[in-house]
Write a protein that holds these residues in place. Structure first.
Motif, PDB file in Angstrom:
ATOM      1  N   THR A 125       0.866  -1.169   0.000  1.00 23.87           N
ATOM      2  CA  THR A 125       0.000   0.000   0.000  1.00 23.87           C
ATOM      3  C   THR A 125       0.910   1.229   0.000  1.00 23.87           C
ATOM      4  O   THR A 125       2.116   1.117   0.250  1.00 23.87           O
ATOM      5  CB  THR A 125      -0.923   0.025   1.235  1.00 23.87           C
ATOM      6  OG1 THR A 125      -0.117  -0.005   2.410  1.00 23.87           O
ATOM      7  CG2 THR A 125      -1.872  -1.177   1.235  1.00 23.87           C
ATOM      8  N   ILE A 126       0.333   2.371  -0.253  1.00 21.93           N
ATOM      9  CA  ILE A 126       1.105   3.619  -0.262  1.00 21.93           C
ATOM     10  C   ILE A 126       0.657   4.471   0.918  1.00 21.93           C
ATOM     11  O   ILE A 126      -0.541   4.688   1.119  1.00 21.93           O
ATOM     12  CB  ILE A 126       0.905   4.391  -1.593  1.00 21.93           C
ATOM     13  CG1 ILE A 126       1.318   3.522  -2.790  1.00 21.93           C
ATOM     14  CG2 ILE A 126       1.675   5.710  -1.574  1.00 21.93           C
ATOM     15  CD1 ILE A 126       2.784   3.115  -2.807  1.00 21.93           C
ATOM     16  N   ASP A 127       1.615   4.924   1.702  1.00 21.18           N
ATOM     17  CA  ASP A 127       1.328   5.792   2.839  1.00 21.18           C
ATOM     18  C   ASP A 127       0.786   7.119   2.306  1.00 21.18           C
ATOM     19  O   ASP A 127       1.442   7.786   1.493  1.00 21.18           O
ATOM     20  CB  ASP A 127       2.601   6.013   3.663  1.00 21.18           C
ATOM     21  CG  ASP A 127       2.332   6.828   4.916  1.00 21.18           C
ATOM     22  OD1 ASP A 127       2.099   8.054   4.794  1.00 21.18           O
ATOM     23  OD2 ASP A 127       2.383   6.242   6.009  1.00 21.18           O
ATOM     24  N   ALA A 128      -0.405   7.492   2.733  1.00 16.66           N
ATOM     25  CA  ALA A 128      -1.070   8.702   2.233  1.00 16.66           C
ATOM     26  C   ALA A 128      -0.299   9.971   2.579  1.00 16.66           C
ATOM     27  O   ALA A 128      -0.350  10.951   1.840  1.00 16.66           O
ATOM     28  CB  ALA A 128      -2.488   8.781   2.791  1.00 16.66           C
ATOM     29  N   THR A 129       0.426   9.966   3.684  1.00 17.45           N
ATOM     30  CA  THR A 129       1.149  11.158   4.108  1.00 17.45           C
ATOM     31  C   THR A 129       2.501  11.290   3.417  1.00 17.45           C
ATOM     32  O   THR A 129       2.842  12.348   2.902  1.00 17.45           O
ATOM     33  CB  THR A 129       1.365  11.125   5.637  1.00 17.45           C
ATOM     34  OG1 THR A 129       0.106  10.962   6.274  1.00 17.45           O
ATOM     35  CG2 THR A 129       2.022  12.402   6.131  1.00 17.45           C
ATOM     36  N   THR A 130       3.261  10.191   3.386  1.00 16.80           N
ATOM     37  CA  THR A 130       4.635  10.255   2.869  1.00 16.80           C
ATOM     38  C   THR A 130       4.762   9.827   1.416  1.00 16.80           C
ATOM     39  O   THR A 130       5.759  10.135   0.772  1.00 16.80           O
ATOM     40  CB  THR A 130       5.567   9.351   3.706  1.00 16.80           C
ATOM     41  OG1 THR A 130       5.182   7.982   3.508  1.00 16.80           O
ATOM     42  CG2 THR A 130       5.519   9.710   5.177  1.00 16.80           C
ATOM     43  N   GLY A 131       3.767   9.099   0.898  1.00 17.88           N
ATOM     44  CA  GLY A 131       3.871   8.574  -0.462  1.00 17.88           C
ATOM     45  C   GLY A 131       4.780   7.365  -0.559  1.00 17.88           C
ATOM     46  O   GLY A 131       5.023   6.848  -1.654  1.00 17.88           O
TER      47      GLY A 131
END
Length: 181
Positions: free
Chosen positions: A125-131
């Motif tokens: 998955t991709i961290d929404a804050t850090t990308g």
């Protein structure tokens, strides 16, 4: 909050349940919820008890074998007790990976060996804050391991491009690691 003697009781119950037979059958145990115990698994994989790291790897391993994820959170479970603990990210970390023939075998920080496949998928998955990518591996019964950065780099290196994405194969399973940058 449960007392520190409860941690000793949990360790004794886990050891008795294990007794050389593999993992205890926590999925069969349904004791009443006894409350919370001051055990926390930090994001870096360190198990803490009452604010201090649990220094004995054998004790952490023992606790990891009676860990269960229920709809209301993570619990240490024995036939007689069910105590909620806190987990900051995922309970385990995949710290090593090796190839065995065409399969990928991971080792977790608590000593589990898991072969990636349809029953044990690798997900990203991709961290929404850090990308940043957040790769994980299903270990057992809903419990997952965060794949460490170094191991993820190894996976990316082993992956093959397909349709603008990086894909990784383990046995008959194919896992998507993300878009090619």
């Amino acid at each position: 909050m449960a007392q520190s003697g409860t941690a000793d009781g949990l360790a004794a119950a886990a050891a008795a349940a294990q007794s050389g037979r593999g993992l205890p059958p926590v999925h069969l145990w349904h004791p009443a919820h006894c409350g919370d115990i001051d055990i926390r698994i930090r994001v870096d994989g360190v198990w803490m008890h009452e604010g201090s790291p649990i220094g004995r790897a054998e004790l952490v391993r023992l606790f990891s074998t009676i860990l269960r994820l229920d709809p209301d959170g993570y619990h240490l479970v024995t036939p007689a007790e069910k105590l909620r603990i806190r987990v900051e990210d995922l309970p385990f970390r995949a710290v090593l990976m090796r190839r065995e023939d065409d399969r990928l075998v991971f080792t977790t920080d608590v000593g589990d060996e898991v072969t990636a496949g349809t029953d044990h998928p690798v997900t990203v998955t991709i961290d929404a804050t850090t990308g940043e990518p957040r790769p994980a591996l299903h270990v057992r019964a809903g419990l997952q391991a965060r794949i460490t950065r170094a191991v993820f780099y190894d996976l990316v290196e082993a992956a093959e491009p397909a349709g603008g994405r990086l894909q990784l194969r383990s046995g008959d399973a194919i896992f998507d690691l993300g878009a090619i940058a």
